[in-house]
Motif scaffolding. Structure first.
Motif, PDB file in Angstrom:
ATOM      1  N   ILE A   3     -16.654 -43.753 -28.838  1.00 37.07           N
ATOM      2  CA  ILE A   3     -16.864 -44.878 -29.754  1.00 37.07           C
ATOM      3  C   ILE A   3     -17.950 -45.745 -29.155  1.00 37.07           C
ATOM      4  O   ILE A   3     -17.778 -46.293 -28.070  1.00 37.07           O
ATOM      5  CB  ILE A   3     -15.565 -45.696 -29.939  1.00 37.07           C
ATOM      6  CG1 ILE A   3     -14.442 -44.783 -30.437  1.00 37.07           C
ATOM      7  CG2 ILE A   3     -15.786 -46.843 -30.916  1.00 37.07           C
ATOM      8  CD1 ILE A   3     -13.093 -45.467 -30.518  1.00 37.07           C
ATOM      9  N   GLY A   4     -19.080 -45.855 -29.829  1.00 39.47           N
ATOM     10  CA  GLY A   4     -20.174 -46.628 -29.251  1.00 39.47           C
ATOM     11  C   GLY A   4     -21.301 -46.868 -30.226  1.00 39.47           C
ATOM     12  O   GLY A   4     -21.292 -46.386 -31.371  1.00 39.47           O
ATOM     13  N   MET A   5     -22.294 -47.641 -29.733  1.00 37.01           N
ATOM     14  CA  MET A   5     -23.451 -47.999 -30.551  1.00 37.01           C
ATOM     15  C   MET A   5     -24.616 -47.038 -30.381  1.00 37.01           C
ATOM     16  O   MET A   5     -25.481 -46.944 -31.247  1.00 37.01           O
ATOM     17  CB  MET A   5     -23.934 -49.403 -30.174  1.00 37.01           C
ATOM     18  CG  MET A   5     -23.057 -50.530 -30.628  1.00 37.01           C
ATOM     19  SD  MET A   5     -23.636 -52.095 -29.924  1.00 37.01           S
ATOM     20  CE  MET A   5     -25.373 -52.048 -30.362  1.00 37.01           C
ATOM     21  N   TYR A   6     -24.657 -46.346 -29.225  1.00 39.34           N
ATOM     22  CA  TYR A   6     -25.852 -45.605 -28.856  1.00 39.34           C
ATOM     23  C   TYR A   6     -25.568 -44.115 -28.702  1.00 39.34           C
ATOM     24  O   TYR A   6     -24.462 -43.711 -28.374  1.00 39.34           O
ATOM     25  CB  TYR A   6     -26.406 -46.126 -27.521  1.00 39.34           C
ATOM     26  CG  TYR A   6     -26.640 -47.606 -27.481  1.00 39.34           C
ATOM     27  CD1 TYR A   6     -27.757 -48.165 -28.094  1.00 39.34           C
ATOM     28  CD2 TYR A   6     -25.742 -48.454 -26.835  1.00 39.34           C
ATOM     29  CE1 TYR A   6     -27.982 -49.523 -28.054  1.00 39.34           C
ATOM     30  CE2 TYR A   6     -25.967 -49.822 -26.792  1.00 39.34           C
ATOM     31  CZ  TYR A   6     -27.090 -50.361 -27.402  1.00 39.34           C
ATOM     32  OH  TYR A   6     -27.291 -51.695 -27.366  1.00 39.34           O
ATOM     33  N   VAL A  11     -21.920 -39.113 -25.330  1.00 38.03           N
ATOM     34  CA  VAL A  11     -21.780 -38.556 -26.678  1.00 38.03           C
ATOM     35  C   VAL A  11     -21.766 -37.031 -26.635  1.00 38.03           C
ATOM     36  O   VAL A  11     -21.051 -36.365 -27.383  1.00 38.03           O
ATOM     37  CB  VAL A  11     -22.919 -39.061 -27.592  1.00 38.03           C
ATOM     38  CG1 VAL A  11     -22.919 -38.323 -28.926  1.00 38.03           C
ATOM     39  CG2 VAL A  11     -22.785 -40.557 -27.830  1.00 38.03           C
ATOM     40  N   LYS A  12     -22.552 -36.465 -25.709  1.00 36.36           N
ATOM     41  CA  LYS A  12     -22.673 -35.000 -25.638  1.00 36.36           C
ATOM     42  C   LYS A  12     -21.377 -34.319 -25.235  1.00 36.36           C
ATOM     43  O   LYS A  12     -21.210 -33.120 -25.437  1.00 36.36           O
ATOM     44  CB  LYS A  12     -23.787 -34.629 -24.660  1.00 36.36           C
ATOM     45  CG  LYS A  12     -25.171 -35.060 -25.122  1.00 36.36           C
ATOM     46  CD  LYS A  12     -26.254 -34.642 -24.152  1.00 36.36           C
ATOM     47  CE  LYS A  12     -26.203 -35.424 -22.864  1.00 36.36           C
ATOM     48  NZ  LYS A  12     -27.359 -35.112 -21.979  1.00 36.36           N
ATOM     49  N   TYR A  13     -20.446 -35.067 -24.639  1.00 33.02           N
ATOM     50  CA  TYR A  13     -19.181 -34.492 -24.186  1.00 33.02           C
ATOM     51  C   TYR A  13     -18.050 -34.722 -25.192  1.00 33.02           C
ATOM     52  O   TYR A  13     -16.921 -34.303 -24.955  1.00 33.02           O
ATOM     53  CB  TYR A  13     -18.788 -35.106 -22.840  1.00 33.02           C
ATOM     54  CG  TYR A  13     -19.768 -34.820 -21.738  1.00 33.02           C
ATOM     55  CD1 TYR A  13     -19.685 -33.647 -20.982  1.00 33.02           C
ATOM     56  CD2 TYR A  13     -20.791 -35.708 -21.450  1.00 33.02           C
ATOM     57  CE1 TYR A  13     -20.594 -33.385 -19.974  1.00 33.02           C
ATOM     58  CE2 TYR A  13     -21.708 -35.449 -20.433  1.00 33.02           C
ATOM     59  CZ  TYR A  13     -21.607 -34.286 -19.706  1.00 33.02           C
ATOM     60  OH  TYR A  13     -22.509 -34.026 -18.708  1.00 33.02           O
ATOM     61  N   ALA A  14     -18.336 -35.396 -26.298  1.00 31.99           N
ATOM     62  CA  ALA A  14     -17.284 -35.797 -27.234  1.00 31.99           C
ATOM     63  C   ALA A  14     -17.150 -34.810 -28.386  1.00 31.99           C
ATOM     64  O   ALA A  14     -18.125 -34.224 -28.856  1.00 31.99           O
ATOM     65  CB  ALA A  14     -17.570 -37.193 -27.779  1.00 31.99           C
ATOM     66  N   PRO A  19     -19.295 -44.367 -34.756  1.00 32.87           N
ATOM     67  CA  PRO A  19     -20.305 -45.407 -34.503  1.00 32.87           C
ATOM     68  C   PRO A  19     -19.773 -46.802 -34.795  1.00 32.87           C
ATOM     69  O   PRO A  19     -19.231 -47.071 -35.858  1.00 32.87           O
ATOM     70  CB  PRO A  19     -21.412 -45.036 -35.485  1.00 32.87           C
ATOM     71  CG  PRO A  19     -20.708 -44.365 -36.623  1.00 32.87           C
ATOM     72  CD  PRO A  19     -19.514 -43.654 -36.033  1.00 32.87           C
ATOM     73  N   VAL A  20     -19.909 -47.692 -33.811  1.00 31.28           N
ATOM     74  CA  VAL A  20     -19.548 -49.089 -34.019  1.00 31.28           C
ATOM     75  C   VAL A  20     -20.823 -49.913 -34.118  1.00 31.28           C
ATOM     76  O   VAL A  20     -21.882 -49.510 -33.632  1.00 31.28           O
ATOM     77  CB  VAL A  20     -18.659 -49.639 -32.885  1.00 31.28           C
ATOM     78  CG1 VAL A  20     -17.309 -48.965 -32.886  1.00 31.28           C
ATOM     79  CG2 VAL A  20     -19.347 -49.510 -31.542  1.00 31.28           C
ATOM     80  N   PHE A 182     -30.054 -51.052 -24.562  1.00 30.96           N
ATOM     81  CA  PHE A 182     -31.463 -51.194 -24.965  1.00 30.96           C
ATOM     82  C   PHE A 182     -32.366 -50.099 -24.406  1.00 30.96           C
ATOM     83  O   PHE A 182     -33.579 -50.175 -24.551  1.00 30.96           O
ATOM     84  CB  PHE A 182     -32.014 -52.565 -24.575  1.00 30.96           C
ATOM     85  CG  PHE A 182     -31.102 -53.703 -24.933  1.00 30.96           C
ATOM     86  CD1 PHE A 182     -30.723 -53.919 -26.243  1.00 30.96           C
ATOM     87  CD2 PHE A 182     -30.605 -54.545 -23.952  1.00 30.96           C
ATOM     88  CE1 PHE A 182     -29.873 -54.955 -26.578  1.00 30.96           C
ATOM     89  CE2 PHE A 182     -29.748 -55.584 -24.272  1.00 30.96           C
ATOM     90  CZ  PHE A 182     -29.389 -55.792 -25.594  1.00 30.96           C
ATOM     91  N   LYS A 183     -31.791 -49.082 -23.761  1.00 28.99           N
ATOM     92  CA  LYS A 183     -32.617 -48.002 -23.226  1.00 28.99           C
ATOM     93  C   LYS A 183     -33.334 -47.240 -24.338  1.00 28.99           C
ATOM     94  O   LYS A 183     -34.387 -46.646 -24.112  1.00 28.99           O
ATOM     95  CB  LYS A 183     -31.754 -47.024 -22.419  1.00 28.99           C
ATOM     96  CG  LYS A 183     -31.096 -47.611 -21.177  1.00 28.99           C
ATOM     97  CD  LYS A 183     -32.083 -47.881 -20.074  1.00 28.99           C
ATOM     98  CE  LYS A 183     -31.361 -48.323 -18.804  1.00 28.99           C
ATOM     99  NZ  LYS A 183     -32.277 -48.614 -17.701  1.00 28.99           N
TER     100      LYS A 183
END
Length: 287
Positions: A3-6, A11-14, A19-20, A182-183
């Motif tokens: 669960i995340g913004m980026y 993400v690759k392991y999920a 998306p939040v 911000f990356k």
């Protein structure tokens, strides 16, 4: 579940990605209330959630409903905020309500706080003796009841491993991002491309020029990125910016080499074991 913004490394392991939205977006005007020292503040949305993203509360609420426990959560984030405010005796006595906060643009000063917050002016601390304590009985089993010097786990003078990996590897902060946040911003990337900085003396002895692609490696793993010369970097060391994403580096990730040692005393720490990011030895070669 991620669960995340980026679209970051985890993400690759999920199997499932939810998306939040950011804290500047929400489905209601007010989703979070905080008591920040002297004031009570409401988090007020700036824009509606973008694309298919949802606020954290909505994500938790929908998961709870799917798991059959939705009845234990408030129906909306606004209901939660209203409950938090109305069930605080201190706020109720001061006439601070959700309606009043909205009238005051989301911020109200608490009573009897005309002076700025200054902690411990009475020199009384939250310890058994109310005094500042240098001795912690609970840490006696790990020989840290008194603060004791401990040698580094890996990057110390005389470590035989340094013959094979002579450079101390550190990961420092950067003004261009807040940890991994911000990356992905393209306008930031033009100023903060992942690099490995070395002292020119160490670069010359390895046949590395500024701008060369290099590989940093040890027994744990490796990564590749562009080398930069920097006289401010101490000879015998190299550094990169912390929290870099794999997709913005030429190959691998800086954490592939990071020291994964865990101290026995870490079980006493309230936030878990710290990772010794800077207690790491590597070698660097031209890739």
């Amino acid at each position: 579940v991620h669960i995340g913004m980026y679209y970051e490394d985890t993400v690759k392991y999920a199997d499932i990605v939810l998306p939040v939205c950011s804290k500047f977006e929400d489905t209601v005007e007010h989703s979070i209330v905080r008591s920040d020292y002297n004031h009570v503040n409401l988090q007020t949305k700036c824009i509606d959630p973008l694309f298919e993203s949802k606020p954290d509360f909505d994500v938790m609420r929908l998961i709870a409903e799917e798991m059959g426990v939705g009845e234990y959560l408030p129906k909306t984030a606004e209901e939660l905020v209203r409950y938090q405010i109305e069930h605080s005796e201190d706020l109720a006595e001061q006439g601070i309500t959700l309606a009043e906060l909205e009238k005051n643009h989301g911020s109200m000063k608490m009573a009897d706080v005309d002076e700025p917050r200054r902690a411990y002016t009475d020199l009384k601390f939250e310890t058994p003796t109310t005094r500042m304590e240098p001795y912690y009985e609970a840490w006696k089993p790990c020989e840290q009841a008194w603060p004791n010097w401990e040698e580094n786990n890996e990057a110390y003078v005389g470590n035989p491993l340094a013959e094979k990996y002579p450079l101390q590897f550190t990961q420092t902060r950067t003004r261009f991002s807040n940890h991994s946040h911000f990356k992905a911003a393209k306008w930031v990337q033009q100023f903060a491309k992942p690099t490995l900085e070395l002292n020119p003396v160490d670069m010359a002895s390895r046949g590395i020029a500024d701008g060369d692609l290099v590989e940093a490696f040890n027994d744990r793993g490796s990564f590749k990125c562009v080398a930069r010369a920097n006289n401010a970097v101490r000879p015998g060391s190299c550094r990169t910016w912390e929290a870099g994403w794999s997709k913005y580096i030429e190959e691998g990730n800086a954490q592939n080499v990071t020291n994964d040692h865990v101290n026995p005393r870490d079980e006493y720490l309230p936030t878990g074991a710290p990772i010794p990011y800077n207690d790491t030895l590597v070698e660097v070669k031209k890739a």
